[in-house]
Design an enzyme around this catalytic site. Structure first.
Site, PDB file in Angstrom:
ATOM      1  N   GLU A  38       0.830  -1.217   0.000  1.00  0.00           N
ATOM      2  CA  GLU A  38       0.000   0.000   0.000  1.00  0.00           C
ATOM      3  C   GLU A  38       0.858   1.258   0.000  1.00  0.00           C
ATOM      4  OE1 GLU A  38      -3.218   0.252  -0.495  1.00  0.00           O
ATOM      5  OE2 GLU A  38      -3.600  -1.904  -0.439  1.00  0.00           O
TER       6      GLU A  38
ATOM      7  N   ASN B 130       1.047   3.895  -3.097  1.00  0.00           N
ATOM      8  CA  ASN B 130       0.752   5.318  -2.900  1.00  0.00           C
ATOM      9  C   ASN B 130       1.878   6.194  -3.436  1.00  0.00           C
ATOM     10  OD1 ASN B 130      -1.731   4.888  -1.736  1.00  0.00           O
ATOM     11  ND2 ASN B 130      -1.115   5.453   0.332  1.00  0.00           N
TER      12      ASN B 130
ATOM     13  N   ARG C  52      -9.608   3.558  -7.408  1.00  0.00           N
ATOM     14  CA  ARG C  52      -8.840   3.401  -6.176  1.00  0.00           C
ATOM     15  C   ARG C  52      -9.830   3.408  -5.020  1.00  0.00           C
ATOM     16  NH1 ARG C  52      -4.912   1.015  -7.702  1.00  0.00           N
ATOM     17  NH2 ARG C  52      -4.037   1.298  -5.642  1.00  0.00           N
TER      18      ARG C  52
END
Length: 183
Positions: free
Chosen positions: A63, A67, A138
């Site tokens: 994650e 990002n 997303r």
């Protein structure tokens, strides 16, 4: 280009290794997300973590790296709409993601850093379901997953300067509690 630098510093206490560090730098492209996950999993393997701990760490790292790639550098190649093989958007900007890991005793410290766009409103960005990329479908759950799977999460960011995600996780049995005087 992928650069891997592993600095190993062992401190022996009662014959046990209690400190180890590694860092790596890689291009901000989607295919390197898997590299980061596997590298961290291999790095923690000597501590004999549970499968759940390995999965938690890999998910949180994934994650954070995603990002950095998507939001830090706005590189969307390889990230299409759900169920599509061909990406909807194909933007590639040069940039590096920096991954640093450290083990002290049984605590894993992870930092994922980019020198990209930074986050204008950090508190809003950390709200579950908030996303700046709805066109890519997303979910806006990246920070929520990092918080859920790690014991501690800290994010530092400045617009135009980049973002550093810092995470901690105690590996092994028992809950992690900061020692007295520790942040």
């Amino acid at each position: 280009m992928i650069g891997i630098k592993e600095e190993v510093h062992y401190i022996l206490q009662e014959g046990k290794k209690i400190k180890n560090e590694m860092s790596m730098e890689f291009d901000a492209i989607s295919s390197n997300e898997g590299l980061a996950r596997v590298a961290v999993a291999a790095f923690i393997a000597p501590l004999n973590p549970t499968l759940e701990e390995v999965s938690d760490v890999k998910t949180a790292v994934s994650e954070a790296v995603t990002n950095a790639i998507i939001h830090g550098y706005e590189n969307t190649y390889g990230y299409g709409k759900h169920g599509q093989v061909t990406p909807v958007y194909c933007h590639i900007r040069e940039g590096k993601v920096y991954l640093r890991c450290r083990i002290e005793k049984s605590i894993l410290f992870v930092e994922v850093e980019d020198k990209g766009a930074g986050i204008e409103n950090l508190s809003q960005a950390m709200e579950p379901l908030f996303t700046t990329k709805p066109e890519l479908e997303r979910s806006g759950m990246g920070f929520a997953f990092m918080e859920a799977f790690m014991d501690d999460l800290d994010v530092e960011s400045a617009p135009g300067q980049g973002t550093i995600v810092k995470m901690k996780k105690k590996l092994g049995s028992g809950a992690w509690l900061p020692e007295e005087g520790e942040d």
